[in-house]
Each structure stands twice: as structure tokens, then as C-alpha cells.
Design a protein around this motif. Sequence first.
Motif, PDB file in Angstrom:
ATOM      1  N   ASP A   1      -5.676  49.446 -34.413  1.00 28.48           N
ATOM      2  CA  ASP A   1      -6.918  49.985 -34.793  1.00 28.48           C
ATOM      3  C   ASP A   1      -6.274  50.838 -36.019  1.00 28.48           C
ATOM      4  O   ASP A   1      -5.283  51.582 -36.165  1.00 28.48           O
ATOM      5  CB  ASP A   1      -7.373  50.795 -33.889  1.00 28.48           C
ATOM      6  N   PRO A   2      -7.160  50.805 -37.337  1.00 27.74           N
ATOM      7  CA  PRO A   2      -7.140  51.809 -38.309  1.00 27.74           C
ATOM      8  C   PRO A   2      -6.745  53.203 -37.809  1.00 27.74           C
ATOM      9  O   PRO A   2      -6.042  53.857 -38.513  1.00 27.74           O
ATOM     10  CB  PRO A   2      -8.023  51.749 -39.097  1.00 27.74           C
ATOM     11  N   ALA A   3      -7.251  53.568 -36.869  1.00 24.85           N
ATOM     12  CA  ALA A   3      -7.157  55.023 -36.311  1.00 24.85           C
ATOM     13  C   ALA A   3      -5.587  55.665 -36.090  1.00 24.85           C
ATOM     14  O   ALA A   3      -5.311  56.457 -36.498  1.00 24.85           O
ATOM     15  CB  ALA A   3      -7.879  55.619 -35.042  1.00 24.85           C
ATOM     16  N   LEU A   4      -4.690  54.464 -35.966  1.00 20.98           N
ATOM     17  CA  LEU A   4      -3.544  54.764 -35.794  1.00 20.98           C
ATOM     18  C   LEU A   4      -2.653  55.512 -36.864  1.00 20.98           C
ATOM     19  O   LEU A   4      -1.500  55.874 -36.848  1.00 20.98           O
ATOM     20  CB  LEU A   4      -2.626  53.453 -35.282  1.00 20.98           C
ATOM     21  N   GLN A   5      -3.277  54.870 -38.283  1.00 17.43           N
ATOM     22  CA  GLN A   5      -2.699  55.379 -39.307  1.00 17.43           C
ATOM     23  C   GLN A   5      -2.618  56.840 -39.415  1.00 17.43           C
ATOM     24  O   GLN A   5      -1.437  57.358 -40.352  1.00 17.43           O
ATOM     25  CB  GLN A   5      -3.369  54.730 -40.600  1.00 17.43           C
ATOM     26  N   ALA A   6      -3.409  57.629 -39.049  1.00 16.08           N
ATOM     27  CA  ALA A   6      -3.266  58.946 -38.969  1.00 16.08           C
ATOM     28  C   ALA A   6      -2.001  59.668 -38.420  1.00 16.08           C
ATOM     29  O   ALA A   6      -1.668  60.482 -38.967  1.00 16.08           O
ATOM     30  CB  ALA A   6      -4.418  59.587 -38.110  1.00 16.08           C
ATOM     31  N   LEU A   7      -1.401  58.902 -37.398  1.00 10.63           N
ATOM     32  CA  LEU A   7      -0.153  59.130 -37.059  1.00 10.63           C
ATOM     33  C   LEU A   7       1.229  58.977 -38.062  1.00 10.63           C
ATOM     34  O   LEU A   7       2.002  59.722 -38.111  1.00 10.63           O
ATOM     35  CB  LEU A   7       0.165  58.468 -35.770  1.00 10.63           C
ATOM     36  N   VAL A   8       0.927  57.818 -38.685  1.00  7.59           N
ATOM     37  CA  VAL A   8       1.905  57.456 -39.733  1.00  7.59           C
ATOM     38  C   VAL A   8       1.846  58.613 -40.766  1.00  7.59           C
ATOM     39  O   VAL A   8       2.870  58.973 -41.208  1.00  7.59           O
ATOM     40  CB  VAL A   8       1.541  56.046 -40.158  1.00  7.59           C
ATOM     41  N   LEU A   9       0.488  58.776 -41.262  1.00  7.17           N
ATOM     42  CA  LEU A   9       0.344  59.600 -42.210  1.00  7.17           C
ATOM     43  C   LEU A   9       1.153  61.022 -41.925  1.00  7.17           C
ATOM     44  O   LEU A   9       1.315  61.945 -42.740  1.00  7.17           O
ATOM     45  CB  LEU A   9      -1.066  59.754 -42.638  1.00  7.17           C
ATOM     46  N   ASN A  10       1.005  61.350 -40.593  1.00 11.23           N
ATOM     47  CA  ASN A  10       1.665  62.605 -40.175  1.00 11.23           C
ATOM     48  C   ASN A  10       3.141  62.470 -39.925  1.00 11.23           C
ATOM     49  O   ASN A  10       3.874  63.498 -39.345  1.00 11.23           O
ATOM     50  CB  ASN A  10       0.784  63.130 -39.159  1.00 11.23           C
ATOM     51  N   GLY A  11       3.868  61.621 -40.361  1.00 14.52           N
ATOM     52  CA  GLY A  11       5.312  61.243 -40.181  1.00 14.52           C
ATOM     53  C   GLY A  11       5.756  60.776 -39.001  1.00 14.52           C
ATOM     54  O   GLY A  11       6.802  60.608 -38.818  1.00 14.52           O
ATOM     55  N   TYR A  12       4.884  60.085 -38.276  1.00 10.85           N
ATOM     56  CA  TYR A  12       5.443  59.630 -37.023  1.00 10.85           C
ATOM     57  C   TYR A  12       5.612  58.078 -37.164  1.00 10.85           C
ATOM     58  O   TYR A  12       5.044  57.344 -38.048  1.00 10.85           O
ATOM     59  CB  TYR A  12       4.553  59.716 -35.815  1.00 10.85           C
ATOM     60  N   ARG A  13       6.693  57.459 -36.315  1.00  8.42           N
ATOM     61  CA  ARG A  13       6.970  56.174 -36.619  1.00  8.42           C
ATOM     62  C   ARG A  13       6.410  55.325 -35.491  1.00  8.42           C
ATOM     63  O   ARG A  13       7.006  55.779 -34.158  1.00  8.42           O
ATOM     64  CB  ARG A  13       8.516  56.059 -36.714  1.00  8.42           C
ATOM     65  N   LEU A  14       5.862  54.407 -35.285  1.00 13.15           N
ATOM     66  CA  LEU A  14       5.118  53.897 -34.479  1.00 13.15           C
ATOM     67  C   LEU A  14       6.116  52.669 -33.862  1.00 13.15           C
ATOM     68  O   LEU A  14       6.506  51.914 -34.493  1.00 13.15           O
ATOM     69  CB  LEU A  14       3.805  53.179 -34.755  1.00 13.15           C
ATOM     70  N   VAL A  15       6.174  52.569 -32.508  1.00  9.03           N
ATOM     71  CA  VAL A  15       6.883  51.445 -31.857  1.00  9.03           C
ATOM     72  C   VAL A  15       5.713  50.734 -31.034  1.00  9.03           C
ATOM     73  O   VAL A  15       4.828  51.566 -30.241  1.00  9.03           O
ATOM     74  CB  VAL A  15       7.755  52.119 -31.163  1.00  9.03           C
ATOM     75  N   PHE A  16       5.689  49.512 -31.008  1.00 10.48           N
ATOM     76  CA  PHE A  16       4.777  48.780 -30.315  1.00 10.48           C
ATOM     77  C   PHE A  16       5.544  47.968 -29.200  1.00 10.48           C
ATOM     78  O   PHE A  16       6.569  47.351 -29.556  1.00 10.48           O
ATOM     79  CB  PHE A  16       3.921  47.889 -31.112  1.00 10.48           C
ATOM     80  N   SER A  17       4.825  47.875 -28.136  1.00 10.14           N
ATOM     81  CA  SER A  17       5.211  46.877 -27.156  1.00 10.14           C
ATOM     82  C   SER A  17       4.872  45.531 -27.475  1.00 10.14           C
ATOM     83  O   SER A  17       4.072  45.272 -28.439  1.00 10.14           O
ATOM     84  CB  SER A  17       4.987  47.196 -25.822  1.00 10.14           C
ATOM     85  N   ARG A  18       5.227  44.375 -26.697  1.00  8.05           N
ATOM     86  CA  ARG A  18       4.901  43.201 -27.031  1.00  8.05           C
ATOM     87  C   ARG A  18       3.486  42.883 -27.072  1.00  8.05           C
ATOM     88  O   ARG A  18       2.761  43.346 -26.343  1.00  8.05           O
ATOM     89  CB  ARG A  18       5.456  42.033 -26.166  1.00  8.05           C
ATOM     90  N   ALA A  19       2.825  42.136 -28.066  1.00  6.21           N
ATOM     91  CA  ALA A  19       1.471  42.208 -28.673  1.00  6.21           C
ATOM     92  C   ALA A  19       0.738  41.315 -27.461  1.00  6.21           C
ATOM     93  O   ALA A  19       1.018  40.419 -26.912  1.00  6.21           O
ATOM     94  CB  ALA A  19       1.294  41.367 -29.754  1.00  6.21           C
TER      95      ALA A  19
END
Length: 313
Positions: free
Chosen positions: A16-34
Amino acid sequence: MNRILITPRSLTRNPDPALQALVLNGYRLVFSRAGETPDEATLLDLLPGCVGWLAGVEPVSPLVLESAHDLRVISRNGSGSDNLPLEVAERLGIQVLRAAGANARGVAELAIGLMLASLRHVPEQSAALKAGNWQRRPGLEIEGRTLGLIGCGAVGRLVARFALALDARVRVFDPYPDAGFMPEGDFAWAPLEQVLEEADLLSLHCPMPLNGLALLDRPVIGRMRQGCHVVNTARAALVDEEAMLQALESGHVRVYATDVFAVEPPAPSRLLAHSRVIATPHIGGLTAESIRRATVGAVENLQAALRNQPARR
């Protein structure tokens, strides 16, 4: 040390685009298998080094949390937390947050949809027609029928309102009834025994009992009205599957409609294959609107907590 794990199936499949807020605050997102529910081995591999976790409904063992030495916050994209070892999280100083009520409308609408489908034999008649059989079975209307609700939180209240708008009678059991909730129509709070005895349709919207045992076991199902339709969009373990299967085979329960399973996806079973079971693959909160609300709420909770929650020692 700025990693955040993302595991809800809806978000690993289609972030979801809402996850971008985390990226913009300097966090690196790690995803489990889709699109898959991560197992213990996957979580043990992905969680180390993560300070935050945006979690779904995947079962979480104490070992997983004990191995995540940097984890400070778990933010659920929903209101339940039965899948988490909360006592372990508290002992380790890991904060657990919920996006309460975010998917309530999606779940409530599905519950009503399952009721109507059961009353009008929609799954059976659709399957028969696709197989080349013109099979017209008379159904029932919801008007004037009694809907029994067990649990009246955010989801249960919406189900009650929707059913009342369809001119059903609504009787509700909740261990903590809210006298301030009295929607217009034929609505009443009632003891559990009365709800079981009067309900033509019974819908579950409650957490697990504190003893961890099924709410609808053989004795309780035996006290239900003959021919009752049961809808479960809450938790699989609320229903004793063997007792439900026996009740379906005897005709005591007319239809069992469920959106939840102990293991997802479920293994083949006699209950799942029964002709009067309607099953959906845990789609209650799987609407564009519910996913958006839940994700925004979970992200906001996660960011606020990480700002205020100190690193673990």
C-alpha cells in the motif's frame, strides 16, 4: 538497525502507498514472501535486526520474539492479537499495537453477505447451474428472523445495524453490554442462553474465551435452535469442528458459513467439503477500503511508538 518487517499477505502481495511514510522517515522495509503467511522459520530469518514489525494474522511463537533482540514494536493491521504471545512480548518490553476497528466494515458486510447467501442457497444453486443443472430451491427472507450476535464490538455493532435495516430481529450477548448502544429497531441485549435458543441466524464477533476452549462446542450447539444458520468471521477456534460437522449431518445446524480457519490455507476436511458449508478464504478485511484504513492506522501506530519507545537493553 532501522529495518521494519512487513508480513500481512495483502501488503506483501500489493504494498500500500501508506507504507511510503515509513521509507520517508528513514526505515528500510523488509517483506516476507508475497501473498504467503510466513512460518516460524521465515520469521526467525527475517526479524533479527528489525526494530518494528507491521504484522498480520500469522501465528507467532515465543521463540520468534525471544530471537528478535532489536524488536521494539509490533503493529497489527487489524484489531486482533490472538496470534501473538502477549505475555512474552510484555516480558521482553515489546509494545503491541492494534489498528482497532479498521476492517470492521469489511468484516461486517461479509457476515451479512454470508447470511443472505445461506438463506437463499446461493453457493449450491450457482454450482448446480454451472454444472448444467437447473435447480431452483426456495429460500428464506431475513425479515422477521432473529439474528443472534455473540460479541458486540466494532464489527458486531455494524452487523446489528445492517440486520436491523433489513428488518431482522437482533438479540445480542456480550459479557460487557453497552447500555448506550440501542439502535432503532427490534434490538435487545440478552443472556447467552436466550440468544442460542431464539436465533435463526447466529453470528460470532468475539475473542476466544479465556480458557482457550471452543465457544460452540457440542453442548452449546445442542442448545441452539433447530435449523440455525451459523456464521463465523471471527476466529476458527471458536467452533468445535467435529461438533459442527455432526450438527450439520443431523440437520440441527442448517448451514455453517466461515471465513476463518485454524491453519490457512486449510487442509481438506470433511467439514470443509460438506455441502452445507460456505467457506471463504479469510477475506473479511480484504477490501480496498479496509486494507487502506488498517495500513494507515498500523503505520501511524508504528511510527509514533518507535519515536517514543527506547531501544531494548
